[in-house]
Enzyme design. Structure first.
Site, mmCIF file in Angstrom:
data_model
loop_
_atom_site.group_PDB
_atom_site.id
_atom_site.type_symbol
_atom_site.label_atom_id
_atom_site.label_comp_id
_atom_site.label_asym_id
_atom_site.label_seq_id
_atom_site.Cartn_x
_atom_site.Cartn_y
_atom_site.Cartn_z
ATOM 1 N N GLY A 131 51.237 37.901 49.486
ATOM 2 C CA GLY A 131 51.326 38.211 50.905
ATOM 3 C C GLY A 131 52.440 37.364 51.492
ATOM 4 O O GLY A 131 53.607 37.764 51.507
ATOM 5 N N HIS A 277 40.053 32.186 93.403
ATOM 6 C CA HIS A 277 39.648 30.904 92.806
ATOM 7 C C HIS A 277 40.812 30.331 92.003
ATOM 8 O O HIS A 277 41.417 31.030 91.188
ATOM 9 C CB HIS A 277 38.454 31.101 91.854
ATOM 10 C CG HIS A 277 37.238 31.663 92.523
ATOM 11 N ND1 HIS A 277 36.684 31.103 93.654
ATOM 12 C CD2 HIS A 277 36.460 32.733 92.213
ATOM 13 C CE1 HIS A 277 35.625 31.813 94.011
ATOM 14 N NE2 HIS A 277 35.467 32.810 93.164
ATOM 15 N N GLN A 335 38.272 36.301 79.190
ATOM 16 C CA GLN A 335 37.662 35.235 79.990
ATOM 17 C C GLN A 335 37.612 35.624 81.474
ATOM 18 O O GLN A 335 36.609 35.401 82.148
ATOM 19 C CB GLN A 335 38.471 33.943 79.796
ATOM 20 C CG GLN A 335 37.742 32.671 80.196
ATOM 21 C CD GLN A 335 36.552 32.379 79.284
ATOM 22 O OE1 GLN A 335 36.533 32.814 78.141
ATOM 23 N NE2 GLN A 335 35.558 31.691 79.801
ATOM 24 N N GLU A 362 53.970 41.095 59.319
ATOM 25 C CA GLU A 362 55.407 40.724 59.302
ATOM 26 C C GLU A 362 55.609 39.211 59.342
ATOM 27 O O GLU A 362 56.533 38.702 59.972
ATOM 28 C CB GLU A 362 56.169 41.450 60.400
ATOM 29 C CG GLU A 362 56.301 42.928 60.046
ATOM 30 C CD GLU A 362 57.476 43.629 60.668
ATOM 31 O OE1 GLU A 362 58.537 43.014 60.798
ATOM 32 O OE2 GLU A 362 57.320 44.811 60.995
ATOM 33 N N GLN A 366 51.999 31.006 60.801
ATOM 34 C CA GLN A 366 52.301 29.821 59.978
ATOM 35 C C GLN A 366 53.610 30.030 59.204
ATOM 36 O O GLN A 366 54.405 29.102 59.069
ATOM 37 C CB GLN A 366 51.137 29.544 59.005
ATOM 38 C CG GLN A 366 49.900 28.967 59.665
ATOM 39 C CD GLN A 366 49.205 29.944 60.622
ATOM 40 O OE1 GLN A 366 49.182 31.148 60.408
ATOM 41 N NE2 GLN A 366 48.651 29.406 61.694
HETATM 42 N N1 COS Z 1 67.962 36.022 54.946
HETATM 43 C C1 COS Z 1 68.664 36.015 53.769
HETATM 44 N N2 COS Z 1 68.304 35.224 52.718
HETATM 45 C C2 COS Z 1 67.225 34.440 52.866
HETATM 46 C C3 COS Z 1 66.470 34.401 54.041
HETATM 47 C C4 COS Z 1 66.883 35.226 55.122
HETATM 48 N N3 COS Z 1 66.208 35.227 56.275
HETATM 49 N N4 COS Z 1 65.457 33.524 53.893
HETATM 50 C C5 COS Z 1 65.571 33.009 52.658
HETATM 51 N N5 COS Z 1 66.655 33.556 52.040
HETATM 52 C C6 COS Z 1 67.162 33.249 50.699
HETATM 53 C C7 COS Z 1 67.315 31.735 50.498
HETATM 54 O O1 COS Z 1 68.598 31.307 50.943
HETATM 55 C C8 COS Z 1 67.154 31.593 49.009
HETATM 56 O O2 COS Z 1 68.373 31.969 48.401
HETATM 57 P P1 COS Z 1 68.892 31.410 46.968
HETATM 58 O O3 COS Z 1 68.226 32.248 45.934
HETATM 59 O O4 COS Z 1 70.362 31.663 47.000
HETATM 60 O O5 COS Z 1 68.520 29.973 46.891
HETATM 61 C C9 COS Z 1 66.124 32.662 48.687
HETATM 62 O O6 COS Z 1 66.174 33.624 49.737
HETATM 63 C C10 COS Z 1 64.712 32.118 48.570
HETATM 64 O O7 COS Z 1 64.359 31.530 49.794
HETATM 65 P P2 COS Z 1 63.151 30.507 49.940
HETATM 66 O O8 COS Z 1 63.306 29.422 48.921
HETATM 67 O O9 COS Z 1 63.056 30.110 51.368
HETATM 68 O O10 COS Z 1 61.907 31.433 49.489
HETATM 69 P P3 COS Z 1 60.357 31.154 49.447
HETATM 70 O O11 COS Z 1 59.807 31.765 48.217
HETATM 71 O O12 COS Z 1 60.065 29.725 49.743
HETATM 72 O O13 COS Z 1 59.790 32.086 50.629
HETATM 73 C C11 COS Z 1 59.227 32.666 52.884
HETATM 74 C C12 COS Z 1 60.239 32.053 51.919
HETATM 75 C C13 COS Z 1 57.871 32.022 52.814
HETATM 76 C C14 COS Z 1 59.820 32.444 54.267
HETATM 77 C C15 COS Z 1 59.142 34.197 52.600
HETATM 78 O O14 COS Z 1 58.495 34.429 51.375
HETATM 79 C C16 COS Z 1 58.441 34.979 53.693
HETATM 80 O O15 COS Z 1 59.040 35.315 54.724
HETATM 81 N N6 COS Z 1 57.145 35.293 53.495
HETATM 82 C C17 COS Z 1 56.434 36.139 54.433
HETATM 83 C C18 COS Z 1 56.564 37.556 54.041
HETATM 84 C C19 COS Z 1 56.123 38.476 55.119
HETATM 85 O O16 COS Z 1 56.534 38.374 56.258
HETATM 86 N N7 COS Z 1 55.264 39.407 54.746
HETATM 87 C C20 COS Z 1 54.775 40.336 55.692
HETATM 88 C C21 COS Z 1 54.635 41.639 55.048
HETATM 89 S S1 COS Z 1 55.951 42.656 55.315
HETATM 90 S S2 COS Z 1 55.240 43.761 56.744
#
Ligand code: COS
Length: 390
Positions: A131, A277, A335, A362, A366
């Site tokens: 997720g 109020h 409320q 989305e 957190q």
């Molecule tokens: N745009 C372009 N590239 C991005 C980016 C963005 N907004 N955010 C991160 N990246 C790139 C990073 O630069 C990194 O690149 P490199 O491979 O060159 O190092 C890579 O993506 C990995 O980024 P990161 O290390 O931050 O990834 P994580 O696995 O730690 O995950 C989060 C980052 C948690 C922010 C991401 O998994 C996320 O947004 N999760 C939520 C998903 C979501 O919203 N789901 C809802 C369902 S869709 S309706």
């Protein structure tokens, strides 16, 4: 120059979306919520009047509207019912990666389908074990000759039961973590199976389904962009769609605020309307300030995109703040209504339930904070235009 004035076209667009919400959505919203009714007729009408697919470029048959225009529409329709708006707006999420990274042929075919008929597309990223942690996905796509074979399951898929095609993220290199994910267009008739429709707390008129892919074969040219570049495509998609979710959250907050203010003028306690109020006035005042702030952040995050700027940080500010504002405002509206707010006969009970998903889908609140913290403490190195000397 900073200017918060909408153009005459934008004002008309907002008015048109508001009229549609007031006429077609509001009158049925509570009834549809009760039974979880699929808003098929409303989808057709919204498509007819041009309130869907507004973001699709004109060359592919869309309106080519700006991100700010999209937010104006999304706030109004969500004011009508955020569940129905989730169904109407989901094409924006599914098409964003295709618009950003797809080949011309792929865009012509699949964007064309949505502009030629009131069809739907779904965005398939989330899995039971992936997720917030997108990189942990298990779905695979294996290249065999001129095809990819997809296997796996995706959950919480908006419009999943009804989509004509799906944007699907899958591992093309299982050992490479986030660098082994690719994005594909998968037509429904390639063999997508809808496993179940979820029974939800809120936004009950929207369809949320689990879909699975069992040896689903698609042509190799249905890959969006480059192999193994899907993670970044997903992240930049979310940068582009979170302003719209923030706009929807603002719409819910505004609806809750309006119901609460109207009720506070009518309901009498201790011999005066409760609006007299100070206890109620302060609740109303905080709602008003926070809605205004949520909208300004939302507009800023959209305008940055319209100006071609990277908006990751502001997009998360907007999504986080607007979602939390929707939840807080809907809670405070309950409320203000007192015990009646807890009863289904009164309108704010639905808004309270609907608001919750804004802090979840989305990217949870957190995850937005995580993005904000990373962007603030350890900003990603990106190629920005050279700074203009002072
Ligand atoms: N745009 C372009 N590239 C991005 C980016 C963005 N907004 N955010 C991160 N990246 C790139 C990073 O630069 C990194 O690149 P490199 O491979 O060159 O190092 C890579 O993506 C990995 O980024 P990161 O290390 O931050 O990834 P994580 O696995 O730690 O995950 C989060 C980052 C948690 C922010 C991401 O998994 C996320 O947004 N999760 C939520 C998903 C979501 O919203 N789901 C809802 C369902 S869709 S309706």
């Amino acid at each position: 120059m900073v200017d918060f004035t909408l153009t005459d076209e934008q004002k008309s667009l907002r008015e048109m979306a508001h009229d549609f919400a007031a006429r077609e959505i509001r009158p049925v919203a509570w009834e549809y919520d009760k039974d979880g009714t699929w808003p098929e007729e409303i989808i057709k009408k919204a498509w007819d009047v041009g309130l869907m697919n507004s973001h699709i470029p004109e060359e592919y048959g869309g309106a080519g509207a700006s991100y700010l225009d999209g937010c104006l529409i999304e706030e109004e329709l969500s004011w009508g019912c955020s569940g129905i708006q989730t169904s109407l707006g989901c094409n924006g999420l599914a098409t964003a990666p295709l618009i950003a990274g797809g080949s011309d042929e792929l865009k012509k075919e699949y964007l064309g389908r949505l502009t030629e008929a009131p069809l739907l597309a779904s965005f398939c990223l989330t899995e039971p074990e992936a997720g917030s942690d997108v990189a942990n996905m298990r779905t695979t796509a294996v290249k065999k000759g001129d095809k990819y074979v997809i296997n796996g399951s995706k959950c919480f898929i908006t419009n999943g039961s009804y989509a004509n095609w799906y944007t699907v993220y899958a591992k093309t290199d299982k050992e490479a973590g986030h660098r082994g994910i690719s994005a594909f267009v998968v037509p429904r008739d390639a063999g997508v199976v809808v496993d179940k429709k979820e029974d939800k707390l809120g936004q009950r008129a929207s369809n949320t389904a689990t879909v699975s892919f069992n040896d689903v074969e698609i042509p190799a040219d249905h890959l969006i962009g480059e192999e193994n570049h899907g993670f970044k495509l997903a992240m930049s998609t979310l940068d582009r769609t979170r302003p719209g979710v923030a706009a929807m959250a603002t719409g819910i907050a505004r609806a809750a605020f309006e119901f609460a203010t109207d009720y506070s003028r009518e309901r009498v306690t201790f011999g005066v309307p409760i609006a007299m109020h100070q206890a109620i006035q302060f609740i109303i005042a905080d709602m008003a300030t926070e809605i205004e702030a949520a909208r300004l952040l939302t507009w800023k995050s959209a305008v940055m995109l319209d100006n071609g700027e990277r908006n990751t940080l502001v997009s998360s500010h907007a999504k986080r703040f607007a979602a939390d504002t929707a939840m807080k405002t809907a809670t405070e509206a309950v409320q203000v209504y007192g015990g009646y707010g807890f009863i289904k006969e009164y309108p704010v009970e639905k808004l309270f339930r609907d608001a919750k998903i804004m802090q979840l889908y989305e990217g949870t609140s957190q995850i937005q904070r995580l993005v904000i913290a990373r962007e603030t403490l350890l900003p990603r190195r990106v190629q920005e235009p050279a700074a203009v000397p002072a």
